[in-house]
Structure formats: structure tokens, C-alpha cells
Design an enzyme around this catalytic site. Structure first.
Site, PDB file in Angstrom:
ATOM      1  N   LYS A   1       0.866  -1.186   0.000  1.00 29.15           N
ATOM      2  CA  LYS A   1       0.000   0.000   0.000  1.00 29.15           C
ATOM      3  C   LYS A   1       0.897   1.228   0.000  1.00 29.15           C
ATOM      4  O   LYS A   1       1.924   1.256   0.699  1.00 29.15           O
ATOM      5  CB  LYS A   1      -0.891  -0.038   1.255  1.00 29.15           C
ATOM      6  CG  LYS A   1      -1.923   1.093   1.322  1.00 29.15           C
ATOM      7  CD  LYS A   1      -2.849   0.921   2.532  1.00 29.15           C
ATOM      8  CE  LYS A   1      -3.920   1.993   2.590  1.00 29.15           C
ATOM      9  NZ  LYS A   1      -4.837   1.809   3.749  1.00 29.15           N
TER      10      LYS A   1
ATOM     11  N   SER B   1      -9.790   1.896   2.718  1.00 29.62           N
ATOM     12  CA  SER B   1      -8.874   2.634   1.869  1.00 29.62           C
ATOM     13  C   SER B   1      -7.847   1.749   1.153  1.00 29.62           C
ATOM     14  O   SER B   1      -7.225   2.222   0.204  1.00 29.62           O
ATOM     15  CB  SER B   1      -8.129   3.684   2.705  1.00 29.62           C
ATOM     16  OG  SER B   1      -7.330   3.065   3.695  1.00 29.62           O
TER      17      SER B   1
ATOM     18  N   SER C   1     -10.107  -0.493   6.927  1.00 29.03           N
ATOM     19  CA  SER C   1      -9.503  -0.405   5.593  1.00 29.03           C
ATOM     20  C   SER C   1      -8.747  -1.631   5.085  1.00 29.03           C
ATOM     21  O   SER C   1      -8.341  -1.644   3.937  1.00 29.03           O
ATOM     22  CB  SER C   1      -8.559   0.795   5.525  1.00 29.03           C
ATOM     23  OG  SER C   1      -9.316   1.956   5.356  1.00 29.03           O
TER      24      SER C   1
END
Ligand code: GLN
Length: 484
Positions: free
Chosen positions: A76, A151, A175
Site C-alpha cells: 500500500k 482505503s 480499511s
């Protein structure tokens, strides 16, 4: 190759069936084939990946490899990577090259994993759909008109579409789990303090926690093994031994008591999602587990509490992006104030600004007691509810999300509607406990996830309980159409 789990890739590498360079090239080819359509990657690090794969092959040849050596991964874009752009999904950091690696990145690098690139995400991890990213939305491989969740949307979609075998994500209010649910994969948010936050760009420091996204619980166990552990560079990292997560995967669930919180299974829960959860619980009963209804009376306050605490912490954390030290700087400022206001005004997107405003308000004199302090008190009550529940049961089950993946653009005009996407995940972050999401079926052709929630440091138990379900079902192995 791209359909293999990391357990299978690991066995193939150790058995010299293929090389890390071959595995790496296979996944890089998938990325060039599908990334334009899905928008999972912000940065692809092809050259570095091939070099790392060569080094991994040497380690394997010299007998110095570990179980993760030579296996590709995507991170990420919230984890700092030395000399490779770390954008956090924001224009503010579109020009940011970190001088150091996050602990998660360096641990996985040291284990010999091969980073393929940095994955798309909501700006500063604020969002539930990946639509707040400066780099545009990610598409859900199960339905290209739907969001992948957020997210960690790029991390989840990339695993589901087989562009990477596993990825890292972060979970402040859901997330990791909500995108895992929307994309039909497995994701675990560890206990707060289990995985180092050093070099993980801060959103809400008392809630943020990194963790793995994978197709199987076994892969999550392998990845978490390398990610977890004490880090003296993170003052909230906990010095607690890391058990062998893989060793307990096959433990039986006979005699295990599964708690069903009545507040999560009320009449408002979508009936098709409820039916899938009931079938899953019945499978555990078949394997010898007991089921008990429990109550978490304060859990209904989770979303309002979170939307005071998280913005408050974010307003403080994001004050460092001032156009001076690093990040976006406006052109030709008139004076210092103009530099600050225009740099921040241009660098941050609408959702991030909304959070900074809410948080600044909640922390300001006169409102602090009414909002922030009160929210912290209710947070304690929510933790206490879980504590009480774990005196009666071993794990809790809950839906991961109130719906399957929704359409791109469907909720962007209504922030509160978007915030409610995390109604089942947020309480876990407020309490600091671990929770896993795993796929348990489909509604309208889109995946549904179920959460397993445990007490502090029960990651091994959660992975084991998920693994026992995955041993008799194949939801986690299904591949979206067009990505076979
Ligand atoms: N969707 C929640 C938010 O927007 C949670 C995000 C997260 O876990 N990083 O804050």
C-alpha cells in the site's frame, strides 16, 4: 503461476520447480495486462523487482532462503519506501521520496520478498471506496463499475485479480477488512501494537495498524509472521512474542465458543448477507463449535466516536504537511501564511480537508470536553463491551460490511452514507483488538465477507478458525471473470 497461493509459490521455489525471476516476470506481465483497466498500482518497480528476484534466486541456491524468499508482493502506498515514491494517494506527496523504508517494508525485504510496486489507496487512508485517491478510483475486478472498497482498495483488488499473490494494507476503521470483503479475499487487522507503524504514514495514530491481504488464511499467516514483532522505533509497538501462526492453522474448533453479537445481527442486516453468515456459523457448529448470543451494548456509538477521534488525530498528524519540510509547495507565495494556506489548499483533496476541519473543531478550546473527551470515554465503554464478551466466548463473528461492493460514484456526494460502510469494522479499531475478514459467498455476483473478531493477540486463533472454514469451502479461491 498467477493463480498460486504464496504457500504454493514458496514450495515451488524451494523445490526448484521455478525461479523467483520467473514468478516475478509472470506477475509483472499480469500487471502490464490489467493495471490500466483496474488502476491498482500507483508505481510499478519492475527493474528493482527483477534485481531482487535474482538476489532471491541466489539465496535459494545457497540454502539461505526463508519461506517468503523470492515471493512477489505489493505495498500500500502509505508505507515509506526508500527512493521509490510514497504518495499516500495524495497530491501533497506526489513528489515525496522517502529517505528510509518503513519497518514493514524492510522486514519483508529482509525475508527476501520481491516488491512489485506501490498500491493505490484513498488519500491518506481516508475513505471506504478508493475514490478519494489523487490517482483516481480503483475498479473492483468482480464488477468493473463497482468500487473495491477502501482505503486499501488497490491492495485488495490487486490480490483478487491476481496481479500480486499478496499485499500489505492498513486498517484504521476497516480499511483492510472492508476491501477484503468487497474483493472476495482474506485480510487481517492485527492487535494494535502487533505490527510496527514506523514509516507508515500516520492517519489516526491510536487506531492505525498494518496487516496482510491474501487469498487464504494460510498466506495471511505466513505474511503476518514476518510483519509482526517488536520495533523499538515505534513507541506503541508491543514486546510480546510472535507465535508460529502457521503451526496452529489446523487446530480443531471443537469446544470453541463463537459469540454472535445481537447488535450486529438485528433486523437491519441485509437478509441475503445474514443468510450467508448463518450458513458459515452452522459449518462451525458442524465442526464442533458452540454458538452463544452476546451483547455489545455500546457498539452502536462506534461510528460517531470514530468520527471525532480519527479526525482529531488526523488534524494533528497532517499539520506536518505545510509546504516547507516536504510535500507539495505552491508557486510564488506572497508570504509565509500564503505559503501554508495555498500549499495545503492545493495539496489536499476534499475529504482530507473535511477531516482536518472536523478534527480541529473537536479539539478546539470550548469543544474539546464536549466532543473529544466524551468520545474517549465512550471509546472505553466500547472496549469494555468486548472485554466482557471475551469472558464468555472465544471469538466473535460479525458481518464485515453492510452491503456488497457499491457502484463507483454512488456514495461520493454523501459523506455520512460513505462513513456508514464501516459500521461493523470500526469498533474493533477503537478497542485495539484483532479481526479478520474472509469470503463466505456471493450476493448479486459480488463477494460477501464475514469477520472473526478476537481478544488481544489472538491472531493465531483467528487465522486458525478461518483456515478451518477455508478447508471445506472454496469461496476464497474463486477468481473474477476475465482474470483467470
Ligand atoms: N473508511 C474509514 C475512514 O474513512 C476507515 C479508513 C481506514 O481504515 N483507513 O476513515
Amino acid at each position: 503461476m498467477h493463480d498460486k497461493t504464496i504457500a504454493e509459490i514458496s514450495a515451488g521455489l524451494q523445490g526448484r520447480k521455478f525461479s523467483s525471476v520467473e514468478v516475478t516476470r509472470a506477475f509483472l506481465a499480469r500487471i502490464s495486462q490489467f493495471n490500466e483497466e483496474l488502476n491498482c498500482f500507483i508505481t510499478v518497480t519492475e527493474g528493482e523487482a527483477i534485481a531482487d528476484a535474482r538476489a532471491a534466486d541466489e539465496r535459494i541456491a545457497h540454502g539461505t532462503a526463508g519461506p517468503l524468499t523470492g515471493i512477489p508482493i505489493g505495498h500500500k502506498d502509505i508505507f515509506c519506501t526508500r527512493s521509490i515514491k510514497t504518495s499516500c494517494g495524495s497530491k501533497m506527496l506526489d513528489n515525496f521520496y522517502s529517505p528510509y523504508d518503513a519497518t514493514v517494508v524492510s522486514r519483508l525485504q529482509d525475508s527476501g520478498m520481491v516488491m512489485l510496486g506501490k498500491l493505490n489507496m484513498d488519500e491518506f487512508a481516508m475513505g471506504s471506496s478508493n475514490e478519494t485517491s489523487y490517482y483516481g478510483p480503483v475498479r473492483n475486478p468482480w464488477d468493473l463499475t463497482a468500487v473495491p472498497g477502501g482505503s486499501s482498495g488497490g491492495s485488495a483488488a490487486a490480490v483478487a485479480a491476481r496481479l500480486v499473490p499478496v499485499s500489505t494494507g492498513t486498517d484504521t476503521g476497516g480499511s483492510i477488512r472492508q476491501p477484503a470483503s468487497f474483493c472476495g479475499i482474506t485480510g487481517i487487522k492485527p492487535t494494535y501494537g502487533r505490527v510496527s507503524r514506523y514509516g507508515m504514514i500516520a492517519f489516526a495514530s491510536s487506531l492505525d495498524q498494518g496487516g496482510p491481504l491474501s487469498r487464504t488464511a494460510e498466506d495471511a499467516a505466513m505474511l503476518l509472521q514476518a510483519m509482526a514483532g517488536f520495533d523499538p522505533r515505534d513507541s506503541t509497538s508491543v514486546d510480546h512474542p510472535v507465535p508460529d501462526y502457521r503451526a496452529s492453522l489446523d487446530d480443531g474448533v471443537e469446544g470453541l465458543t463463537i459469540g454472535v453479537p445481537s447488535e450486529f445481527f438485528d433486523q437491519d442486516l441485509d437478509s441475503e448477507i445474514a443468510a450467508l453468515l448463518e450458513t458459515t456459523i452452522a459449518e462451525y457448529q458442524r465442526q464442533g463449535a458452540n454458538v452463544k448470543e452476546v451483547s455489545l451494548p455500546n457498539v452502536g456509538f462506534s461510528v460517531p466516536v470514530y468520527y471525532v477521534v480519527a479526525p482529531a488525530e488526523c488534524s494533528s498528524n497532517l499539520s506536518r504537511f505545510d509546504g516547507v519540510r516536504f510535500g507539495h509547495r505552491c508557486e510564488d507565495p506572497d508570504d509565509l501564511l500564503d505559503l501554508y494556506t495555498r500549499s495545503r489548499g492545493e495539496g489536499f483533496g476534499a475529504e482530507v480537508k473535511r477531516r482536518i476541519l472536523m478534527g480541529t473543531y473537536a479539539l478546539s478550546a470550548g469543544y474539546y470536553d464536549a466532543y473529544y473527551l466524551r468520545a474517549q470515554k465512550v471509546r472505553r465503554l466500547i472496549s469494555q463491551d468486548f472485554h466482557n464478551a471475551f469472558e464468555q466466548v472465544d471469538v466473535l463473528v460479525a458481518p464485515t460490511a453492510p452491503s456488497v461492493a457499491f457502484g463507483i460514484g454512488e456514495k461520493t456526494s454523501d459523506p455520512v452514507e460513505m462513513y456508514l460502510s464501516d459500521i461493523f469494522t470500526i469498533a474493533v479499531n477503537l478497542a485495539g483488538i484483532p479481526a479478520l475478514s474472509m469470503p463466505v459467498g456471493f450476493v448479486d455476483g459480488k463477494p460477501v465477507g464475514m469477520q472473526l473478531i478476537g481478544n488481544f493477540f489472538s491472531e493465531g486463533r483467528l487465522l486458525n478458525v478461518a483456515h478451518r472454514y477455508q478447508g471445506v469451502t472454496d469461496w476464497h479461491l474463486r477468481c473474477p471473470n476475465g482474470f483467470e
